[in-house]
Design a protein around this motif. Structure first.
Motif: not given
Length: 74
Positions: A53-62
């Motif tokens: 979840f954190n990897a997906a959210l970080s990718g979206l934010v970046f």
């Protein structure tokens, strides 16, 4: 007092995942709401889920931040 029951003895309940030779286990039902899972399996599932979840959210934010970082470059 030889017939006394020991209150500290381990229970003699039948365990569902122990077969005749002790090498058999039940299949893992990941999405079942029936039964219980052990604390290590729970920890592993929640840790892996949190990392994904954190990897997906970080990718979206970046990705959103990278697209709007320099709007004057065009």
């Amino acid at each position: 007092m030889s017939g006394a029951i020991n209150p500290y003895a381990a229970p003699n309940a039948a365990v569902a995942d122990v077969g005749g030779n002790g090498n058999e286990v039940q299949p893992i039902k990941l999405w079942s709401a029936k039964g219980r899972i052990g604390r290590l399996r729970y920890l592993a599932y929640t840790t892996a889920g949190g990392l994904i979840f954190n990897a997906a959210l970080s990718g979206l934010v970046f990705a959103m931040g990278g697209a709007s970082a320099n709007p004057m470059s065009s």
